[in-house]
Scaffold this motif. Structure first.
Motif, PDB file in Angstrom:
ATOM      1  N   ILE A  12       0.844  -1.211   0.000  1.00  0.00           N
ATOM      2  CA  ILE A  12       0.000   0.000   0.000  1.00  0.00           C
ATOM      3  C   ILE A  12       0.872   1.250   0.000  1.00  0.00           C
ATOM      4  CG2 ILE A  12      -1.785   1.280   1.266  1.00  0.00           C
ATOM      5  CD1 ILE A  12      -2.716  -1.406  -0.069  1.00  0.00           C
ATOM      6  N   ALA A  13       1.942   1.261   0.800  1.00  0.00           N
ATOM      7  CA  ALA A  13       2.834   2.433   0.855  1.00  0.00           C
ATOM      8  C   ALA A  13       3.433   2.734  -0.517  1.00  0.00           C
ATOM      9  CB  ALA A  13       3.938   2.203   1.880  1.00  0.00           C
ATOM     10  N   ALA A  14       3.886   1.703  -1.210  1.00  0.00           N
ATOM     11  CA  ALA A  14       4.462   1.901  -2.548  1.00  0.00           C
ATOM     12  C   ALA A  14       3.419   2.441  -3.516  1.00  0.00           C
ATOM     13  CB  ALA A  14       5.053   0.591  -3.065  1.00  0.00           C
ATOM     14  N   ALA A  15       2.205   1.935  -3.415  1.00  0.00           N
ATOM     15  CA  ALA A  15       1.128   2.415  -4.297  1.00  0.00           C
ATOM     16  C   ALA A  15       0.800   3.879  -4.010  1.00  0.00           C
ATOM     17  CB  ALA A  15      -0.113   1.538  -4.133  1.00  0.00           C
ATOM     18  N   ILE A  16       0.752   4.248  -2.733  1.00  0.00           N
ATOM     19  CA  ILE A  16       0.487   5.643  -2.355  1.00  0.00           C
ATOM     20  C   ILE A  16       1.585   6.552  -2.903  1.00  0.00           C
ATOM     21  CG2 ILE A  16       0.335   7.276  -0.424  1.00  0.00           C
ATOM     22  CD1 ILE A  16      -0.763   4.900   1.263  1.00  0.00           C
ATOM     23  N   ALA A  17       2.831   6.177  -2.656  1.00  0.00           N
ATOM     24  CA  ALA A  17       3.962   6.997  -3.112  1.00  0.00           C
ATOM     25  C   ALA A  17       3.956   7.141  -4.630  1.00  0.00           C
ATOM     26  CB  ALA A  17       5.279   6.402  -2.627  1.00  0.00           C
TER      27      ALA A  17
END
Length: 180
Positions: A12-17
């Motif tokens: 999720i963090a990678a997708a947000i970034a």
């Protein structure tokens, strides 16, 4: 990001970034870089070192006026306090907590990652490792976040795209078009 290992935080963090085109700092990247020190330092000391390095990198990015996604378990209140300190008065702190409702699926994720990694590294490689880790937390992961806005997402319910949509909406509601 907040949540136990294997709950989908990094995905999720990678997708947000990627969507927001902002800096991603992953504690696991830093912790993995300390593995060679495992014979000379305790796991706790290396974990503390990893957090310290992560906060320093995040602080630099924030001073440069950049938005940052910090990917870590945020398992203790003093970690949140560190985030709030480095963000200062000019930047918003938001928490996205990954909490899978389907423990069986979560278990499969942990064990699949353990098989892929060959059990090498600091992350729990088996469900038994995860259970020991959770026991060691002794409830410290459940703390009052105060006035910091928090979104809890079920990472086993609606897939990455569904979670990402709700997270982006949450960020926009609290930061406007240009999160910082």
């Amino acid at each position: 990001m907040k949540g136990h290992p294997g709950t989908g935080k990094s995905t999720i963090a990678a997708a947000i970034a990627a969507v927001l085109q902002c800096t991603l700092i992953d504690k696991d990247d830093i912790r993995d870089a300390t593995l060679f020190l495992s014979s000379t330092a305790t796991s706790s000391a290396l974990n503390d070192l990893s957090y310290d390095a992560m906060w320093r990198v995040a602080s630099t990015q924030i001073r440069l006026g950049l938005s940052v996604v910090v990917d870590s378990p945020l398992s203790r209140r003093h970690h949140l306090d560190a985030v709030r300190r480095i963000s200062g008065e000019t930047h918003r702190v938001l928490i996205v907590e990954c909490r899978p409702s389907d423990e069986g699926e979560w278990r499969r994720w942990v064990e699949r990652r353990g098989e892929e990694d060959g059990g090498v590294g600091h992350k729990p490689a088996t469900w038994q490792d995860m259970e020991r880790l959770l026991e060691g937390y002794d409830g410290c992961t459940e703390y009052d976040v105060g006035e910091v806005p928090r979104l809890v997402v079920d990472t086993t319910n609606c897939g990455v795209d569904g979670v990402l949509c709700s997270v982006i909406e949450f960020i926009e509601n609290h930061c406007g078009d240009h999160p910082s």
